[in-house]
Enzyme design. Structure first.
Site, mmCIF file in Angstrom:
data_model
loop_
_atom_site.group_PDB
_atom_site.id
_atom_site.type_symbol
_atom_site.label_atom_id
_atom_site.label_comp_id
_atom_site.label_asym_id
_atom_site.label_seq_id
_atom_site.Cartn_x
_atom_site.Cartn_y
_atom_site.Cartn_z
ATOM 1 N N SER A 22 0.869 -1.159 0.000
ATOM 2 C CA SER A 22 0.000 0.000 0.000
ATOM 3 C C SER A 22 0.912 1.217 0.000
ATOM 4 O O SER A 22 1.760 1.347 0.886
ATOM 5 C CB SER A 22 -0.868 0.002 1.260
ATOM 6 N N ARG A 63 -35.710 -36.598 -13.677
ATOM 7 C CA ARG A 63 -34.861 -35.402 -13.838
ATOM 8 C C ARG A 63 -35.541 -34.289 -13.038
ATOM 9 O O ARG A 63 -36.731 -34.054 -13.198
ATOM 10 C CB ARG A 63 -34.733 -34.979 -15.306
#
Lengths: 468, 468, 468, 468
Positions: free
Chosen positions: C288, C328
């Site tokens: 930073s 399904r």
């Protein structure tokens, strides 16, 4: 089969556990049934003479909860066996009274409403505690509004803050979560609709009894009396609308989530290397005979653990809610119950722990100041360049736009060499640009906490009234 | 404060609830402590004379679990107060014996191992039930290997299957999940490592006692004896490695998830409009006096509900496991306990329900056949074109590649007009292309179930030995 | 609409993201379809002449994925629009070839199998990385088998361990999780069953084509060829049995969970107050500019974050799996897809991060030793009494059973007064009971790590072969 | 690497996906940065001359999102590389302008605020759709306020309801969830506090610039301008308080959960055996060429699937929130982002699907009436005894208290024998007790829907204004 909490350090032994026990839920079911009898009496659809018999039969201590639990699977709910026992019990007191019990109601009316009663009772307990905790924390924030410590971002030292500022963020989170929860607790809805939510039994009853009247108006008025008896909101039927349950669970979770943040911070701070905070101690808690230096942060551990379990309970609740179907769900509804109870219980335990933790948390300002110094002046470098770069440029000591680089260069070299930073700057910058005193002022953390104290005051004023 | 299961229809009243109760967990902790004394005796580090005193003090029924629960928060675990009471109890029988209790152990050793013991006992119960259920389902699949019904995809009629085929998929899921779970249950690990997992107490002990020996070899040999006593695997310490707990919870969940699929299918099939299955009934279960036609599918509802709650419990377990830290976690470990117990309890209840449901599930072959006919011949259109298109093209009744379109066109028109499909095809195709009999054969669902029966046999043979 | 990972620091820019991208999934679907054509050719049910056309049409880069995504909702899957485009594309190369594409298959065959292909490819990547990471960690454990640090329990100093011992527990967790995952990856199943899983199309085909043969035997043999082409296991159909998907997701999660424990430990250790570890740095990472002292532990942060998200993805997968229905599912199946992809992607990213983190993790033995001393001799008190109490009693310096109390009393007083502990004991115990040298030996942490080094060696030998 | 939605049928191709794409989030970050420049200009801390340069550089289309994603892991956020590119871009337009970009801000300010902007934009879209859906459903409820169907409880026929009543419960759930969400969307907070939330940079700035003023007052006033620019609430800093994010995610989930209930009901109703509803069709959607009778309920499937995934996303968000620490979390914060985006995206897709589904849902009143008759008069038995038992007793045809048993006995026998129920009662009860006509009136379902129509009207009036 019964559980006491041996595997649940978060809530074992708490008042919240009692308020949400099977016994408390059973009592709440009896309370709903008896309130319904009283509502009928008040509305004139049942004789006042039944009151004593119903009241006498409405003590959960008189019922065998183990036996009722063992019958619970048969109808997939506990109300069915409890109601059967209740009717027998009422009958034993007054034969004619039993017919008024549960009249026109359905299992879901009783179970949903009883859960709201449990929520109401646990909710009051939680809110009292939350206000105490917020009040205590607010005082702590005020006391430490200027107690300097390092602010941490991504586990790294960032900029100085004050401990009061950090506490103010706990207050903000707990206070706002508490208020959201309170709004829901203040509006817990009665559930009352009969088999499919349309009050058919009572519509038929009133059609026969008062053919000229709008039967649903009578139904609604009678329901209002029940809501009054139970101190719940006389809401429209929500058999097939589970948003109220979801919202209740969600706002309870907000409270435990806010508490978890506080706990995480305490757990870092009580580590021996950090040592900025100590949990309150009491005889017998958190110690280890083999390791006498230990003061296990059990309050924060319990808060953290409570939030983790609460997240799973809320997940269960969500799964139940999204699988609801038709006029009464085939499993989703059943899934809601213990998840909701778990959320209330955990939130209640959290609120109790918070009261204790925020009352006795020890703050070590000296350690805070010590830790702040670990990186030396590195945490002030940003501040230094912000302040000094334009001065340097204004004095012509650097080209416009390159003051920052110059200040950083002198400073990082000085820090790397362990030189005195102020003197290095004074020595290496042209005369008159800067003084040692001026630099040292910029390196004083107590002047580098921005709006910390102002934010503390602002948060305090926002929750003062609510928490008092 | 105690809970009985009033809010938990999934497991209230089950054997699984007993096997995983606080009492069962407390007994397991006592079992670990007493087994450790016996292991010391066998290894020669404790005198045989303590055996009786320890054994006499190891009945959980002699301890006040409510009181122990209320002390649980102080150290954030129940072992601490239980151990204190156990030592007092042993001392009362034989003063000198108490010093051998818990020697060199730590809370985590006892709690983790006790949970594995609970898992082992519940696991045996679960696996016995799972094998029975799989055996019963396998027989059902075989019986109905040719019972034709419509296969459903995305809630729509797709192609015919047989009920046995559907059941075979339940078997496959339950059988494979059961085997995964069994592998874990057969390898449940002892936890034994002392304060930080390195057995310091015993290493020091053996260094002093047998300075010439490798102390860890002695530690390991003594640990092996404990594992033998408890019928657990003498595994390396896993204080800081929670994969064993996670894997146990995950495979238990596989079982409940497989059961949920079965339950979902039953719940669709018992609806009045579908009516292909009926749950077994027994007096007092699933009925409603106000609605005599009701036969609430409470077994499937409980299975569905159990899986929903189990998913949340597993989620809690996951959250605990991923927040573990250092040599003993600050909350994550505590979160594991009741989540793991919940998973075992729910899976145990699921296994009991499955035995009952699969024993008495009624199959309505006639309704299956009826439902299959709802869409008439539409479900055969794909088959018809697959078969007839090349024939039509071979006869020159359509250009190569356009036979499909011709067959579909004739068929959909016939179906739309409610004409007899076979006769329409014979009439509209050139002579000799097709016969009514040949078309009708293609429209017979019993010939259109592909490998259904073959799959049933294959699945049956895969799980026959395991489930017998 | 497309996403790149801006909100996903865990996996943005990783190889794992590429291996699990929509493009990779699309390619996998094309790979399944083209492999099926090759399987037909090999089995003699399709002409070899189609091979080139199919191969030429099987490059995902030639398809407009944005357009396919926008059509995905219509059939609730992406295969339908992709297949339509694929058939057009094959046709353009060779008109007659298109009819062989997807012959007798259903969407679920392609999607499930394509996901297994993605899992296989990502799995190989993950396992290679896991073995490297385990190898690197194992070397680190060996190097630091005797590097003393304090062991931590519930965030408090407990007893000394060695850093190598702690690392050995990371190895154990990552290694066992990796092996569980590997077992699943090595057995990923082909999905192949047609509309309802019974291979009706091909049963009809073979019945017509080879009436004398068992059609399912031919179906199975042809399916074996497809499995060979895709390097998957030729498993029985699992349309309606989602245990394979669940197990795959669960074992992948084990890996991310094991990594999270490592990350949590690193995150504590990199804090300035602790400073026992430093993450590897590289230009541009973790820094930073405003806070030059910062070295954000981004690798561990990403690991922790990945595990948190993976837990949610697994939860989604669980919810999908338990809501499956019939042949399904109506939503549950669809829910599995991106959850499974997410788990593979996150686990893949985790494996990449682990390789980097374990390669360059800096260990600060001096800080470890410093931190160990924070509580002075308090952490040795248990050891001291274990050793000295029997000696004291043997010398008659204390009544039998009260040696412990005497040693503790002298020691805690000395520690409270900051006196030299050894000298205090020598001074206050009768002559000849103990020497300064003997006490100091007991206060040396390097002799108080129990079986730490032995455990390191044991773990190393357990995973040496697997990880090499 | 990019994803388009191939594995996400819930949201692929939706407007919501665009509004929540990486591109939309990137634009939001640029919007925050440029609004901050404008706020400075308005407050007099930056020159108006920078406006054009900043505006010109603020188009996300000019940035390479793939490249930014690949740099995202380095700082564990996307703002760092984007900001670097933005500054370059602004510099290229006007060198002096770049210094004002991001002045005094921190990554978290931009990312949190950008997510709130995305929420605001998606929120508006969602609320518009929700109001349309609620309006359409409300009209549907009104139209079918008297359309009789069977009410279902635990999957069993319970009592008649009307379809309008069922729809009214959908309205209640969607409407209340929508209102909760709207309250949050209308109060989305700006995040603005600098590195540790205390606005140090600007406090220092204003102290130097206007030494006589209260610097935090200036900070707050300047922040108010930014909030105005972004149309967000100028809230106190919430870096360390994640309740706002949690609440946003929770209320979004309420919407998807309410939609899931509707979807579950539709999915039951579209089954061939039930056939009470049909989803709207459009060319290319939901069909299957091989199975022409199929009309896959893809809208409801997508709703169900969306809720399942949203539950997992909310779980991820919860896990992130409860692991927050200090002034910026080490992973928990990062976990929030894509979970929150996922919740907004899914909720947005849900809102779009709801508009389409509620616009074209076909209602089959005839099938509803048919299904209601499946159990014959059994569903009326409760009603019959409620009405007839007192009459029977009043006529002396049964002892007081035994009328119910008599009516039930006659009725169940008649139903079992398929006798006409009214005639059986008339025949077996004394003359004059009851008439066929009176019984038949009680057996008419249209008179047995209780307050259904009244409830429909009540719900309609409750949401009329909000949804118009």
């Amino acid at each position: 089969m019964d559980d006491f909490g041996l595997l649940n350090p978060a809530w074992a032994g708490t008042r919240a556990a009692e308020l949400t026990s099977d016994s408390a839920f059973g009592q709440a079911m009896l309370d709903v049934e008896s309130a319904w009898c009283r509502a009928q009496i008040r509305f004139g659809t049942a004789p006042a003479t039944i009151d004593d018999a119903v009241a006498a039969a409405s003590h959960i201590g008189d019922y065998d909860l183990g036996a009722i639990a063992s019958q619970t699977p048969d109808g997939a709910n506990a109300l069915i066996p409890l109601l059967s026992a209740l009717r027998d019990n009422v009958s034993a007191h007054q034969k004619a009274a039993a017919q008024y019990v549960h009249r026109g109601a359905t299992s879901q009316d009783i179970i949903d409403t009883a859960l709201m009663l449990v929520a109401s009772r646990a909710g009051e307990h939680i809110l009292t505690n939350m206000k105490t905790a917020v009040r205590q924390l607010s005082a702590m924030a005020t006391e430490h509004a200027h107690t300097v410590m390092i602010g941490r971002s991504l586990d790294q030292h960032a900029q100085p803050i004050t401990f009061g500022y950090r506490v103010s963020q706990w207050v903000e989170a707990l206070g706002s979560a508490g208020q959201h929860f309170e709004t829901v607790v203040d509006n817990l809805p009665l559930q009352w609709g009969g088999a499919v939510g349309t009050s058919t039994w009572w519509v038929d009853y009133f059609k026969a009894d008062q053919p000229e009247a709008d039967p649903m108006e009578l139904v609604n008025r009678q329901r209002d009396l029940l809501a009054q008896e139970l101190n719940l909101v006389s809401a429209p039927v929500w058999h097939a609308n589970r948003v109220p349950v979801l919202q209740l669970g969600q706002t309870a979770f907000q409270v435990t989530a806010a508490a978890a943040k506080l706990a995480n911070d305490v757990l870092t701070s009580v580590q021996a290397e950090n040592a900025e905070l100590t949990e309150p101690t009491k005889p017998g808690r958190g110690g280890s005979s083999a390791m006498p230096h230990k003061n296990n942060p059990v309050l924060s551990i319990r808060l953290k653990h409570a939030a983790q379990e609460a997240s799973g309970q809320l997940n269960t609740l969500q799964t139940g809610v999204i699988s609801n179907t038709a006029e009464r769900a085939d499993g989703g509804w059943h899934t809601e119950w213990s998840a909701l109870r778990g959320l209330l219980r955990l939130t209640g335990a959290v609120s109790e722990i918070l009261v204790e933790l925020t009352d006795g948390l020890e703050v070590h300002a000296k350690a805070m100041r010590h830790n702040l110094g670990i990186h030396g002046n590195a945490v002030f470098l940003g501040r230094l360049t912000q302040w000094l770069a334009p001065i340097v440029e204004a004095h012509g000591a650097a080209e416009p736009g390159s003051g920052k680089r110059l200040v950083e260069s002198i400073s990082t070299t000085a820090m790397a060499n362990d030189d005195d930073l102020a003197q290095a700057l004074v020595a290496q910058l042209p005369d008159g640009v800067v003084t040692v005193k001026a630099v040292e002022k910029m390196l004083d953390p107590s002047g580098y906490t921005g709006g910390a104290a102002s934010i503390v005051a602002e948060v305090h004023s926002r929750y003062r009234k609510w928490s008092s």
